[in-house]
Design an enzyme around this catalytic site. Sequence first.
Site, PDB file in Angstrom:
ATOM      1  N   GLY A   1       0.834  -1.189   0.000  1.00 31.78           N
ATOM      2  CA  GLY A   1       0.000   0.000   0.000  1.00 31.78           C
ATOM      3  C   GLY A   1       0.871   1.242   0.000  1.00 31.78           C
TER       4      GLY A   1
ATOM      5  N   HIS B   1      13.611  11.082   5.560  1.00 31.35           N
ATOM      6  CA  HIS B   1      14.520  12.016   4.901  1.00 31.35           C
ATOM      7  C   HIS B   1      14.242  12.182   3.410  1.00 31.35           C
ATOM      8  CE1 HIS B   1      17.964   9.218   3.254  1.00 31.35           C
ATOM      9  NE2 HIS B   1      16.777   8.709   2.998  1.00 31.35           N
TER      10      HIS B   1
END
Length: 366
Positions: free
Chosen positions: A254, A274
């Site tokens: 998903g 990040h």
Amino acid sequence: MASAAPKVPPLPLVRFLTRVRDGLAALQRRMVPGHIALLELSTVGYLTQAACAAAELGIADALAEGPRQPADLARAIGVNEDALRRLMRLLISGGVFTQRRDGAYQQTGISEGLRSDAAVSLRDLFRLLGSDLHRKHWTTLPESVRRGRSLWPETEGMEFFEYAEQHPEAGELFDRAMTSVGSLATEPIQAAYDFGRYGSIVDIGGGRGSLLLDILRRHPSMRGTVFDLPRVVESLPEQLLGPGLTGRLTFESGSFFDSVPKGGDAYLLKHIIHDWNDEDAERILRTVRTAMESEARLLIIDVVMPENQRPHPGKVIDLEMLVQTPGGRERTQTEFGNLLSRAGFVLTRVVPTVAHVSVIEAHPSW
């Protein structure tokens, strides 16, 4: 019998030796005229590209069973012998390979990491760094600095992650390269943080699940779930399930912008936050928070940027994020704390490791 895990040196010792190394390098640069130091700096990239070529050509793999004469090695990897000698001359001078007195090329401790079958292989990372696509986008760095963002939409017509979805070969190389980078930190992370207190871990954006697999093997009663995009997850069960993992390791697919599996004692986000700007990172964290019980813990494994001017790998990775991602960046502890607070978490602690990453632990604030 499985080999013993490599011993991780104490963090204070690593920090001390790193400062000594960086201090000596800085002293050397100050002792020569500025233009000479700058010229020496310019040659670093050439050695890197030579190592990338060695990775692409499979030189380390060809030397895996022992030294080989130049002509024999050239035949084995299908290259021009004279050009190979010139490439190896630079790599040998940089300590990547060595050459015996009889002229045969031989592995070093450095080149072992370029082997495909090394315990910690960086071959795919160097193949990625040497690829046309990666070099092309680093040439956009000046314009990325001007605009403050990646130029992928202009150069490729889409963001990097969409490109990786639509170009499976590039996406596969990227996934393997990131797995190899992640493997560098596995033992340092395990040495620094106790995962054994959790009964189950959900690895969000876990890719090939290398860290989670290592955690499960060390804690036989623990269960784990790898959650990632369908193209990543679809082939994982047949690759990863084996003795001791069947029934303990599950796979779900998903988007972490929509929903993630519920019920985990800990939620692991390794090298995920990040990749995104603050707005998107907050969306991801809020999605994870929605799936978590109040007693569960969030574990972010990422670079924590130092607030000083000393060398640090995160400063290189931060520019990689600028060039390649839609707003990704490395963050300081303060920036992580603020981001987590906005997403419904309280930063509990930051656990440093001897690698370039830390474990950022947080718990729900509501």
